[in-house]
Design a protein around this motif. Structure first.
Motif, PDB file in Angstrom:
ATOM      1  N   SER A   2       0.828  -1.204   0.000  1.00 14.80           N
ATOM      2  CA  SER A   2       0.000   0.000   0.000  1.00 14.80           C
ATOM      3  C   SER A   2       0.864   1.255   0.000  1.00 14.80           C
ATOM      4  O   SER A   2       2.044   1.237   0.345  1.00 14.80           O
ATOM      5  CB  SER A   2      -0.907  -0.004   1.225  1.00 14.80           C
ATOM      6  OG  SER A   2      -1.813  -1.084   1.171  1.00 14.80           O
ATOM      7  N   GLU A  53      -8.267   2.627   4.635  1.00 19.67           N
ATOM      8  CA  GLU A  53      -8.373   1.351   5.354  1.00 19.67           C
ATOM      9  C   GLU A  53      -7.034   0.651   5.463  1.00 19.67           C
ATOM     10  O   GLU A  53      -6.698   0.050   6.481  1.00 19.67           O
ATOM     11  CB  GLU A  53      -9.386   0.445   4.655  1.00 19.67           C
ATOM     12  CG  GLU A  53      -9.634  -0.868   5.382  1.00 19.67           C
ATOM     13  CD  GLU A  53     -10.692  -1.712   4.718  1.00 19.67           C
ATOM     14  OE1 GLU A  53     -10.854  -2.882   5.129  1.00 19.67           O
ATOM     15  OE2 GLU A  53     -11.357  -1.210   3.795  1.00 19.67           O
ATOM     16  N   THR A  54      -6.254   0.695   4.397  1.00 22.30           N
ATOM     17  CA  THR A  54      -4.914   0.113   4.417  1.00 22.30           C
ATOM     18  C   THR A  54      -3.918   1.161   3.937  1.00 22.30           C
ATOM     19  O   THR A  54      -4.246   2.029   3.117  1.00 22.30           O
ATOM     20  CB  THR A  54      -4.811  -1.131   3.526  1.00 22.30           C
ATOM     21  OG1 THR A  54      -5.094  -0.769   2.174  1.00 22.30           O
ATOM     22  CG2 THR A  54      -5.777  -2.205   3.995  1.00 22.30           C
ATOM     23  N   TYR A  55      -2.709   1.087   4.445  1.00 24.71           N
ATOM     24  CA  TYR A  55      -1.668   2.033   4.052  1.00 24.71           C
ATOM     25  C   TYR A  55      -0.313   1.469   4.419  1.00 24.71           C
ATOM     26  O   TYR A  55      -0.189   0.521   5.208  1.00 24.71           O
ATOM     27  CB  TYR A  55      -1.865   3.396   4.713  1.00 24.71           C
ATOM     28  CG  TYR A  55      -2.121   3.367   6.208  1.00 24.71           C
ATOM     29  CD1 TYR A  55      -1.074   3.340   7.121  1.00 24.71           C
ATOM     30  CD2 TYR A  55      -3.423   3.383   6.702  1.00 24.71           C
ATOM     31  CE1 TYR A  55      -1.302   3.331   8.486  1.00 24.71           C
ATOM     32  CE2 TYR A  55      -3.669   3.366   8.068  1.00 24.71           C
ATOM     33  CZ  TYR A  55      -2.607   3.335   8.946  1.00 24.71           C
ATOM     34  OH  TYR A  55      -2.848   3.318  10.310  1.00 24.71           O
ATOM     35  N   LYS A  79      -6.667  -6.099  15.900  1.00 27.79           N
ATOM     36  CA  LYS A  79      -6.087  -7.311  15.319  1.00 27.79           C
ATOM     37  C   LYS A  79      -5.221  -8.099  16.297  1.00 27.79           C
ATOM     38  O   LYS A  79      -5.095  -9.322  16.175  1.00 27.79           O
ATOM     39  CB  LYS A  79      -5.257  -6.944  14.087  1.00 27.79           C
ATOM     40  CG  LYS A  79      -4.719  -8.167  13.361  1.00 27.79           C
ATOM     41  CD  LYS A  79      -4.163  -7.829  12.001  1.00 27.79           C
ATOM     42  CE  LYS A  79      -3.729  -9.090  11.272  1.00 27.79           C
ATOM     43  NZ  LYS A  79      -3.185  -8.800   9.924  1.00 27.79           N
ATOM     44  N   GLY A 236       3.835  -2.939  10.536  1.00 28.70           N
ATOM     45  CA  GLY A 236       3.504  -1.523  10.485  1.00 28.70           C
ATOM     46  C   GLY A 236       4.742  -0.707  10.776  1.00 28.70           C
ATOM     47  O   GLY A 236       5.687  -1.191  11.411  1.00 28.70           O
ATOM     48  N   GLU A 294       2.672  -7.256   5.662  1.00 23.28           N
ATOM     49  CA  GLU A 294       1.385  -6.756   5.198  1.00 23.28           C
ATOM     50  C   GLU A 294       1.334  -5.271   5.511  1.00 23.28           C
ATOM     51  O   GLU A 294       2.067  -4.783   6.362  1.00 23.28           O
ATOM     52  CB  GLU A 294       0.231  -7.488   5.899  1.00 23.28           C
ATOM     53  CG  GLU A 294       0.296  -7.416   7.416  1.00 23.28           C
ATOM     54  CD  GLU A 294      -0.712  -8.326   8.071  1.00 23.28           C
ATOM     55  OE1 GLU A 294      -1.776  -7.818   8.445  1.00 23.28           O
ATOM     56  OE2 GLU A 294      -0.432  -9.511   8.226  1.00 23.28           O
ATOM     57  N   PRO A 295       0.478  -4.504   4.860  1.00 22.62           N
ATOM     58  CA  PRO A 295       0.407  -3.076   5.145  1.00 22.62           C
ATOM     59  C   PRO A 295      -0.182  -2.776   6.502  1.00 22.62           C
ATOM     60  O   PRO A 295      -0.926  -3.569   7.066  1.00 22.62           O
ATOM     61  CB  PRO A 295      -0.502  -2.533   4.029  1.00 22.62           C
ATOM     62  CG  PRO A 295      -1.312  -3.704   3.600  1.00 22.62           C
ATOM     63  CD  PRO A 295      -0.420  -4.906   3.784  1.00 22.62           C
ATOM     64  N   SER A 296       0.172  -1.603   7.034  1.00 20.62           N
ATOM     65  CA  SER A 296      -0.421  -1.131   8.275  1.00 20.62           C
ATOM     66  C   SER A 296      -1.899  -0.835   8.055  1.00 20.62           C
ATOM     67  O   SER A 296      -2.347  -0.639   6.930  1.00 20.62           O
ATOM     68  CB  SER A 296       0.288   0.157   8.732  1.00 20.62           C
ATOM     69  OG  SER A 296       1.667  -0.034   8.855  1.00 20.62           O
ATOM     70  N   PHE A 297      -2.661  -0.794   9.135  1.00 17.19           N
ATOM     71  CA  PHE A 297      -4.054  -0.360   9.031  1.00 17.19           C
ATOM     72  C   PHE A 297      -4.546   0.081  10.383  1.00 17.19           C
ATOM     73  O   PHE A 297      -3.901  -0.180  11.380  1.00 17.19           O
ATOM     74  CB  PHE A 297      -4.933  -1.483   8.477  1.00 17.19           C
ATOM     75  CG  PHE A 297      -5.039  -2.681   9.363  1.00 17.19           C
ATOM     76  CD1 PHE A 297      -6.074  -2.792  10.276  1.00 17.19           C
ATOM     77  CD2 PHE A 297      -4.081  -3.673   9.318  1.00 17.19           C
ATOM     78  CE1 PHE A 297      -6.159  -3.894  11.105  1.00 17.19           C
ATOM     79  CE2 PHE A 297      -4.174  -4.783  10.132  1.00 17.19           C
ATOM     80  CZ  PHE A 297      -5.215  -4.894  11.031  1.00 17.19           C
TER      81      PHE A 297
END
Length: 297
Positions: A2, A53-55, A79, A236, A294-297
């Motif tokens: 992202s 939502e995701t970044y 999470k 993240g 995975e991307p942060s959120f």
């Protein structure tokens, strides 16, 4: 991967490829350096409404905004839990675990992170500041150190006082940056917990990059090697320590910030330093793109 996010409080972050920018310049005087908890919660609510939502990696500008990391880490509570925790790894020349009676500020946020139920431990890497010396003994928040929730990884500071008070295991002192990073990564070698990574570039030497704050001794490869070693565990990240100037409207903030003796920066010098910062930011973001699970959120 992202897109990176720029939380633009101070116009200090420049030329980040594919970044999404949130204009927060109207928050600058309220949030910079420190703020009340009510104002902090207002910003939290604003970010909850406006962040995608995701970044990817979040850039927050000057190190005067490092307390924004707390808001970003708190977003992970849906999470992760005490049964499924994360570690927080912070690169910083300062402990950011100091007392602040007026709410929360860029030097006090770590103790709040250490108190989050889903955070098993906070490691602050690269401290050379005398903030952890005996002269600032009572300014440090002892509870996360006593509970073994926080470890200072430091150089150049006399920490014998901590050993006398039974806090020695929370203070790791080394002679060189290489020794510090090797020791930390050796400790992490058999750990599988997810990691949130927060990078304040004041941990880097002045020969590497210039910041608003007094600086440490690490080089960029120490940060990049750590990212590579933690690899897919990183879930993240954020980057701070860019350079900007600001004249506070609040007399209290003008006084408190003056105690840190941040120098005035001429315009030509500021542009030069921000260009150096952009190169380091790009290196770190590219390394994180390769490593992030995975991307942060």
């Amino acid at each position: 991967m992202s897109s990176p996010i720029i939380l633009n409080f101070d116009d200090s972050v420049i030329n980040i490829k594919n970044a999404i920018t949130l204009d927060l310049t109207s928050w600058q005087d309220d949030i910079r350096f420190g703020c009340s908890k009510s104002k902090f919660n207002q910003l939290k609510h604003y970010l909850d409404q406006h962040l995608p939502e995701t970044y990817g990696t979040v850039l927050t500008g000057s190190g005067d905004y490092h307390h924004i990391s707390l808001l970003l880490i708190e977003r992970l509570k849906e999470k992760y839990s005490s049964q499924n925790p994360i570690q927080v790894v912070v690169f910083d020349n300062h402990p950011d675990n100091m007392r602040y009676m007026f709410g929360i500020h860029c030097g006090s946020w770590v103790s709040y992170v250490a108190n989050l139920p889903f955070v098993s431990h906070v490691h602050v890497l690269g401290i050379t500041s005398n903030d952890i010396g005996i002269g600032h003994l009572w300014e440090n928040r002892w509870l996360p150190l006593m509970k073994n929730k926080l470890t200072y990884w430091c150089m150049d500071v006399d920490i014998t006082w901590a050993k006398r008070l039974g806090l020695g295991k929370s203070f790791k002192r080394f002679d060189t940056p290489d020794e510090l990073i090797v020791a930390f990564l050796s400790r992490q070698d058999h750990d599988a917990q997810p990691v949130y990574l927060s990078i304040d570039k004041d941990v880097l030497s002045e020969e590497t990059v210039k910041t608003n704050w007094d600086q440490g001794r690490l080089e960029s490869y120490h940060v990049l090697d750590t990212i590579s070693a933690l690899n897919s565990r990183i879930i993240g990240s954020d980057i701070t320590g860019d350079v900007s100037t600001w004249q506070y409207k609040s007399r209290l903030k003008r006084f408190l910030s003056s105690l840190d003796e941040q120098p005035a920066i001429p315009t030509e010098t500021l542009i030069k330093w921000q260009t150096q910062q952009q190169k380091i930011n790009t290196q770190i973001i590219n390394a994180l793109k390769e490593s992030c699970k995975e991307p942060s959120f």
